[in-house]
Design a protein around this motif. Structure first.
Motif, short mmCIF file in Angstrom:
data_model
loop_
_atom_site.label_atom_id
_atom_site.label_comp_id
_atom_site.label_asym_id
_atom_site.label_seq_id
_atom_site.Cartn_x
_atom_site.Cartn_y
_atom_site.Cartn_z
N GLY A 27 -50.56 -6.12 -16.39
CA GLY A 27 -50.29 -6.26 -17.81
C GLY A 27 -49.18 -5.39 -18.32
O GLY A 27 -48.43 -4.78 -17.55
N SER A 28 -49.10 -5.35 -19.63
CA SER A 28 -48.07 -4.58 -20.33
C SER A 28 -48.76 -3.73 -21.39
O SER A 28 -49.98 -3.62 -21.41
CB SER A 28 -47.06 -5.53 -20.96
N ILE A 29 -47.98 -3.20 -22.29
CA ILE A 29 -48.54 -2.36 -23.35
C ILE A 29 -49.51 -3.17 -24.22
O ILE A 29 -50.56 -2.68 -24.62
CB ILE A 29 -47.41 -1.75 -24.21
N ASP A 30 -49.17 -4.44 -24.47
CA ASP A 30 -49.99 -5.29 -25.34
C ASP A 30 -51.26 -5.79 -24.66
O ASP A 30 -52.29 -5.94 -25.30
CB ASP A 30 -49.18 -6.49 -25.85
N THR A 31 -51.15 -6.12 -23.39
CA THR A 31 -52.31 -6.65 -22.66
C THR A 31 -52.50 -5.84 -21.38
O THR A 31 -51.54 -5.58 -20.67
CB THR A 31 -52.11 -8.13 -22.28
N ASP A 32 -53.72 -5.47 -21.13
CA ASP A 32 -54.01 -4.62 -19.98
C ASP A 32 -55.26 -5.14 -19.29
O ASP A 32 -56.27 -5.41 -19.92
CB ASP A 32 -54.23 -3.17 -20.45
N ARG A 52 -48.87 -3.40 -12.69
CA ARG A 52 -48.68 -2.02 -13.16
C ARG A 52 -48.90 -1.05 -12.00
O ARG A 52 -48.09 -0.18 -11.75
CB ARG A 52 -49.62 -1.70 -14.31
#
Length: 104
Positions: free
Chosen positions: A60-65, A42
């Protein structure tokens, strides 16, 4: 090829590296231990001494950070493959602990 970055250029180089590799899958290790694998990049941000003196790697992404902080970094190295593409970023902190972010 291994290139050591001067501290004065850290912020700019990390911003360029971050934007150029945003979404690339990564492997994050610290002191030889796996922290994250196959997570997209990110951002990589550096706050110089006087403003926090730490480097934050966000994966990560929106679901996992995942946000990993390297406190008091002292050395940064870029590893480039034979085509000149950045393969990894190596960060050494004031305690001698090495954090490695590989682009996979």
């Amino acid at each position: 090829m291994l290139k050591k970055l001067n501290k004065e250029e850290w912020s700019d180089r990390l911003q360029t590296l971050s934007s150029g590799n945003k979404g690339a899958n990564t492997l994050l290790e610290e002191a030889g231990e796996n922290i994250a694998e196959n997570m997209p990049l990110r951002s990589i941000d550096y706050d110089p001494a006087g403003k926090g003196d730490d480097l934050v790697i966000a994966l990560g992404s929106i679901d996992t950070d995942l946000r990993h902080t390297v406190q008091s970094p002292t050395e940064l190295y870029l590893h480039q493959n034979s085509d000149g593409v950045i393969a990894s970023l190596e960060i050494k902190n004031s305690k001698g602990i090495i954090t490695l972010l590989r682009f996979i």
